[in-house]
Design a protein around this motif. Structure first.
Motif, PDB file in Angstrom:
ATOM      1  N   ASP A 286       6.028  16.811  31.936  1.00 51.33           N
ATOM      2  CA  ASP A 286       6.244  16.102  30.675  1.00 51.33           C
ATOM      3  C   ASP A 286       6.477  14.609  30.923  1.00 51.33           C
ATOM      4  O   ASP A 286       5.926  13.752  30.238  1.00 51.33           O
TER       5      ASP A 286
ATOM      6  N   TRP B  89      -4.203  14.121  22.124  1.00 52.66           N
ATOM      7  CA  TRP B  89      -3.622  15.342  22.694  1.00 52.66           C
ATOM      8  C   TRP B  89      -4.242  16.556  21.986  1.00 52.66           C
ATOM      9  O   TRP B  89      -4.138  16.682  20.763  1.00 52.66           O
TER      10      TRP B  89
ATOM     11  N   GLN C  46      -9.312  22.189  18.879  1.00 53.54           N
ATOM     12  CA  GLN C  46      -8.798  20.846  18.566  1.00 53.54           C
ATOM     13  C   GLN C  46      -9.526  19.783  19.371  1.00 53.54           C
ATOM     14  O   GLN C  46      -9.860  18.718  18.860  1.00 53.54           O
TER      15      GLN C  46
ATOM     16  N   ASP D 108      -4.622  20.963  26.645  1.00 54.21           N
ATOM     17  CA  ASP D 108      -3.715  22.037  27.047  1.00 54.21           C
ATOM     18  C   ASP D 108      -4.516  23.335  27.160  1.00 54.21           C
ATOM     19  O   ASP D 108      -4.836  23.777  28.248  1.00 54.21           O
TER      20      ASP D 108
ATOM     21  N   THR E 123      -0.161  25.491  29.322  1.00 55.01           N
ATOM     22  CA  THR E 123       1.297  25.569  29.233  1.00 55.01           C
ATOM     23  C   THR E 123       1.773  27.013  29.360  1.00 55.01           C
ATOM     24  O   THR E 123       2.908  27.256  29.764  1.00 55.01           O
TER      25      THR E 123
ATOM     26  N   LEU F  26       1.894  27.514  32.960  1.00 56.22           N
ATOM     27  CA  LEU F  26       3.055  26.740  33.419  1.00 56.22           C
ATOM     28  C   LEU F  26       4.330  27.553  33.267  1.00 56.22           C
ATOM     29  O   LEU F  26       5.225  27.518  34.117  1.00 56.22           O
TER      30      LEU F  26
ATOM     31  N   GLU G  13       0.627  17.046  17.628  1.00 53.38           N
ATOM     32  CA  GLU G  13       0.198  17.851  18.761  1.00 53.38           C
ATOM     33  C   GLU G  13       0.842  17.405  20.057  1.00 53.38           C
ATOM     34  O   GLU G  13       1.193  18.218  20.911  1.00 53.38           O
ATOM     35  N   ARG G  14       0.994  16.106  20.221  1.00 54.12           N
ATOM     36  CA  ARG G  14       1.628  15.568  21.428  1.00 54.12           C
ATOM     37  C   ARG G  14       3.027  16.157  21.601  1.00 54.12           C
ATOM     38  O   ARG G  14       3.383  16.650  22.672  1.00 54.12           O
TER      39      ARG G  14
ATOM     40  N   ILE H 175       2.893  19.888  22.510  1.00 55.34           N
ATOM     41  CA  ILE H 175       2.530  20.140  23.913  1.00 55.34           C
ATOM     42  C   ILE H 175       3.709  19.813  24.826  1.00 55.34           C
ATOM     43  O   ILE H 175       4.074  20.595  25.712  1.00 55.34           O
ATOM     44  N   LEU H 176       4.337  18.659  24.592  1.00 59.44           N
ATOM     45  CA  LEU H 176       5.478  18.278  25.433  1.00 59.44           C
ATOM     46  C   LEU H 176       6.620  19.286  25.293  1.00 59.44           C
ATOM     47  O   LEU H 176       7.291  19.615  26.282  1.00 59.44           O
TER      48      LEU H 176
ATOM     49  N   ARG I 241       6.292  22.503  24.638  1.00 58.17           N
ATOM     50  CA  ARG I 241       5.913  23.704  25.390  1.00 58.17           C
ATOM     51  C   ARG I 241       6.142  23.492  26.878  1.00 58.17           C
ATOM     52  O   ARG I 241       6.592  24.382  27.595  1.00 58.17           O
ATOM     53  N   ILE I 242       5.810  22.280  27.354  1.00 57.73           N
ATOM     54  CA  ILE I 242       6.002  21.976  28.777  1.00 57.73           C
ATOM     55  C   ILE I 242       7.478  22.044  29.141  1.00 57.73           C
ATOM     56  O   ILE I 242       7.862  22.675  30.134  1.00 57.73           O
ATOM     57  N   ARG I 243       8.315  21.406  28.309  1.00 55.89           N
ATOM     58  CA  ARG I 243       9.750  21.389  28.634  1.00 55.89           C
ATOM     59  C   ARG I 243      10.323  22.801  28.645  1.00 55.89           C
ATOM     60  O   ARG I 243      11.122  23.150  29.511  1.00 55.89           O
TER      61      ARG I 243
END
Lengths: 464, 238, 232
Positions: A65, A84, A90, A293, A297, A300, C3-4, C7-8, C10-12
């Motif tokens: 992140d 993104w 998308q 993505d 994720t 991940l 969306e940004r 996504i961030l 989900r990563i965290r």
């Protein structure tokens, strides 16, 4: 067996039956191994390089992140537009949006496996855009309406004769079988396309957070031209491709070249940091970077398999895999083939639908040995198998193993099994190899050894 | 010392001579050999197929039987790897996790035991023949066994070892893989057969009988039944 | 949430469970992943990459050997006059009729020597005028002994297309531009350009090539078929 698994078995049957194709692939990959071993030996320590590369990627992914935010900020600071995309749909929408906004008609593409992953070409063509692949191998499979055979060498399954015929049929070009002449045919066709295309589309090998750059590796120069001439440039890259520092490339670029193709360095390694800057002679006026993505994720989130995201898409695991060598890339029926594909596809496209890829392995471990970033590939295949069985056990298989458990470690039942086996073996010879044969999967191509008249346990018991 | 010999299922039922050879060799070296009666299988088939609970029901009794062993020796790279490398994974997070780690630490593949643990390569063996050696993948890559068998074969009088090309390429057995993906398994095996026959050897030797069974099965069907021997069967010859 | 942010997030969420370090099969690391300190690859690269001699002569010899392997034509000259003479010989042998280039010191002098019509890129250009040029002449930022590479940027080499569109790329370099290895090259880039980097930085290692047909090497796929490097 689901449809994908059935398709895999049928394709595997077909290709393994084609001795000419198997030999052709083996020869191509044999030459690669010789070159690769030379390059590895020239390192002061290839094994230490692997460990360093793996640790770098581990640190990067585990702070993904932070790095992505730094990357985006640095890209945007010099005029790049960063998008993104949560999933493939998308991403396609974003890209179509850019094309429509620019009133584009034609796109010249350089190689991007992510674009295969999201089925971009089909969507663009359906929307009325002209899409031309510029990488020679991609250009060839595009003309054949095929998917790439290998993530690095898309057309390695074709002979020069087949390519000559293809160029004759699709381009009206007459040439000999000579690979050089055939390459020149493609070069001539492509040259005008670079000049006239509205949009240049690329993928990316690495995304450098520190300096806000996308690094692209290629041998042909088609990506350099794609990024130089069209007025608008679009780059699609997976979020996992991040590296923290520019200097990290000093190790990753030669490792990618060594493991992927047995080269010291690939011909063009280019870092793009923005659209055309003030004072520069040329370059796209606009650059759009789409971060993808598409279920990365989710991978991940599986901490035990997170290292699969370290992958630099070098193709080394494909090159050494005996399954890949014998069935080829198309058999897998999905974008990413070989060991890495068998590991990640169940995560990216559904475990139950794609677990058969993780099953189709002898777990020899050659892939894990070859991986420049030390992904624990073959053990991940085992983990996928376990996850699939836990999620949805196959009734008869599980029952079989339960019965096996009873027999295996009970001296009475184990002894009984051997005695029955010895009795049954002469009967088995009657059906051996035929459709009725319960051991048919073995005996169709192989002989079975006879059960010993006196087993080891019986010998041991008699002894004492 | 007292060596606990774990003879895996296919060695017990199909190739007992390999187990018998190991017993003779270890006794000749002055060790006492015990073979636990109750256990026949390490549990690899259900484990490889993803049925870990079922694999634990097979492996649990194995752990119990090996609990107090001073040293466990297995004449198979794949079964050896199962106990030494995969038992800790299989039992992670269960009450037997610690025991699995202990047993794993005391387990050796046969050639590794002789050379690395006992420091022995000279066994007084004599076997005048041309031989090629197949490295089973589990032994090679999970257990790091490459030099040990060659050190042992190097001391066998009269034996000529010819290395095959692509020695480290998988033969295609892979356990249940051989019957779940028979076309691919056979294609891989054909490649290995070619490498073996090219050496002109009289015997194919390995520390893994499952590989030998697969390669020999193919060669026999092709009408080229090269003789197969487990490493111990060569070393026991005098 | 756009969306940004999704996504961030989900990563965290995913990173709440740390992953074990590489090469630790079966061992579970409980602690968080260290982030302080420089990224290992950049720091350790020189220790693992092929060794390069420390003297100029060794490095020059290595660069020359690599160029030969890559089928790039490399020559070092003692004086500009000798380089000039070689350029004229090359012009004759290759039948050059027009040149594309940029107005830097060495490339400018080279174009004077060649005495052919020039498409200059510096203040923008029409690509249809560059396309028919037989040769592109550029300067560079560095020559890298370890790999036989030429380092160019859109600032030092007349833009992005000049070093890749014409079928023959000629690089005019100074001896002092020879560096030992890739780590040195990256250090040079950062020292010279940070923070306002050129929009394109490229390592060119030999003439353009492909192995896509039966994995047989063919030169001149899309980029230049010939690469000539002269240094003085």
């Amino acid at each position: 067996m689901n449809a994908n698994a059935r398709q895999f078995q049928e394709a595997a049957q077909r290709v393994t039956g084609d001795l000419r194709q198997r030999q052709f692939i083996r020869t191509a990959l044999g030459n690669y191994e010789t070159a690769r071993d030379l390059r590895k030996a020239s390192f002061q320590s290839w094994e230490s390089a692997r460990q360093t590369a793996a640790t770098t990627k581990w640190q990067a992914i585990n702070h993904l992140d932070t790095h992505l935010q730094t990357l985006a900020a640095n890209l945007e600071a010099r005029g790049t537009k960063v998008h993104w995309a949560g999933n493939g749909a998308q991403a396609r929408e974003i890209i179509l949006g850019i094309l429509r906004d620019k009133k584009a008609r034609s796109i010249i593409k350089s190689k991007a496996m992510t674009s295969e992953e999201i089925h971009l070409n089909g969507a663009l063509e359906q929307a009325g855009f002209e899409v031309m692949e510029s990488d020679l191998g991609e250009f060839i499979v595009q003309l054949r309406h095929e998917t790439p055979y290998h993530i690095v060498f898309p057309s390695m399954h074709l002979t020069r004769g087949q390519i000559r015929e293809l160029f004759e049929k699709e381009l009206g070009a007459t040439s000999s079988d000579n690979p050089e002449e055939l390459t020149m045919v493609a070069r001539r066709v492509m040259r005008q396309k670079y000049i006239t295309a509205d949009i240049g589309f690329t993928g990316g090998n690495f995304a450098i957070a520190e300096t806000g750059m996308i690094s692209i590796t290629e041998n042909e120069g088609n990506s350099r031209l794609t990024a130089a001439l069209p007025k608008t440039m679009v780059t699609l890259i997976g979020i996992e491709k991040v590296l923290p520092k520019l200097a990290d490339l000093a190790l990753f670029l030669p490792m990618l070249a060594t493991a992927g193709a047995g080269q010291t360095l690939t011909c063009y390694n280019t870092m793009y940091g923005g659209p055309r800057q003030p004072g520069e002679a040329d370059g796209p006026e606009e650059w759009h970077v789409v971060l993808l993505d598409n279920r990365r994720t989710e991978l991940l989130a599986d901490a035990g398999q997170r290292d699969a995201l370290h992958c630099i898409r070098c193709g080394a695991c494909l090159n050494v895999c005996p399954i890949f060598r014998n069935v080829g890339g198309h058999t897998y029926g999905t974008t990413y083939s070989g060991p890495i594909g068998s590991v990640i596809t169940p995560h990216l496209r559904g475990l139950q639908d794609w677990k058969h890829l993780s099953n189709a392995s002898s777990l020899c471990g050659a892939c894990t040995e070859a991986c420049p970033v030390k992904i624990d590939l073959h053990h991940h295949l085992l983990q996928n198998r376990r996850n699939a069985a836990v999620e949805k056990p196959a009734y008869w298989e599980r029952l079989g193993y339960r019965i096996f458990g009873i027999i295996a470690n009970d001296p009475f039942f184990w002894s009984l099994t051997k005695k029955l086996g010895r009795l049954g073996q002469p009967l088995h010879r009657l059906v051996k190899g035929a459709t009725l044969d319960p051991a048919g999967a073995w005996t169709r191509t192989r002989d079975l050894p006879p059960l010993a008249r006196v087993s080891f346990k019986e010998w041991w018991r008699n002894r004492s | 010392m007292t060596v606990t010999l774990f003879v895996p299922c296919f060695m017990d039922a199909l190739f007992p001579q390999a187990g018998i050879s190991m017993v003779h060799l270890l006794e000749r070296l002055g060790h006492q050999v015990v073979c636990p009666e109750a256990i026949a299988c390490c549990g690899q088939p259900p484990f490889n197929s993803g049925y870990w609970a079922e694999a634990r029901s097979v492996a649990g009794p194995v752990l119990a039987a090996l609990k107090d062993a001073e040293a466990v020796v297995i004449g198979s790279g794949s079964c050896g790897a199962m106990v030494k490398i995969f038992y800790p994974d299989l039992f992670a997070g269960t009450p037997q996790a610690a025991l699995a780690a202990q047993v794993a630490a005391r387990t050796w593949e046969f050639s590794d035991f002789l050379v690395t643990k006992l420091g022995v390569t000279e066994l007084g063996a004599r076997f005048p023949a041309r031989v090629t050696f197949h490295d089973g993948c589990h032994g090679l890559r999970e257990l790091g066994i490459k030099a040990a068998p060659r050190a042992l074969l190097g001391k066998v009088r009269g034996l000529e070892l010819i290395e095959m090309k692509e020695a480290e390429t998988c033969c295609g057995f892979g356990g249940t893989f051989a019957t779940k993906f028979p076309a691919i398994s056979t294609a891989m095996g054909e490649g290995k057969c070619h490498s073996v026959l090219e050496t002109g050897a009289e015997y194919l030797v390995s520390n893994d009988l499952s590989c030998l069974m697969h390669i020999h099965g193919l060669l026999s069907r092709q009408g080229r039944p090269l003789k197969i021997l487990h490493l111990a069967e060569v070393l026991v010859q005098q | 949430m756009n969306e940004r942010e999704k996504i961030l997030a989900r990563i965290r969420e995913a990173l709440q469970v740390p992953a074990p370090p590489p090469g630790s099969h079966g061992v579970h690391s409980a602690g968080p992943v260290p982030v302080t300190g420089p990224s290992p690859a950049g720091v350790e690269a020189r220790r693992w990459l092929p060794k390069v001699g420390s003297s100029f002569e060794e490095q020059l010899a290595l660069f020359a050997k690599n160029c030969a392997d890559l089928k790039a034509n490399f020559q070092a000259f003692a004086t500009w006059e000798e380089l000039s003479a070689a350029l004229i010989q090359l012009r004759e042998a290759e039948h050059w009729r027009s040149v594309a280039s940029h107005q830097a010191e060495l490339s400018g002098r080279a174009c004077q020597t060649l005495n052919l019509p020039v498409c200059w890129t510096d203040r923008g250009y029409d690509v249809r005028e560059m396309e028919p040029c037989d040769v592109g002449v550029t300067e560079c930022d560095a020559l890298i002994a370890q790999t036989g590479s030429v380092l160019v940027t859109s600032r030092s080499a007349g833009g992005r297309a000049l070093s890749v569109l014409p079928p023959h790329h000629v690089v005019i370099a100074r001896r002092a531009q020879l560096v030992a290895d890739l780590p040195a090259a990256f250090a040079l880039i950062q020292q010279k350009y940070a923070p306002a980097y050129p929009s394109m930085i490229s390592f060119i290692t030999g003439p353009s090539r492909t192995g896509d047909i039966e994995r047989i090497l063919v030169l001149g796929a899309h980029g230049p078929k010939k690469l000539t490097i002269y240094c003085v």
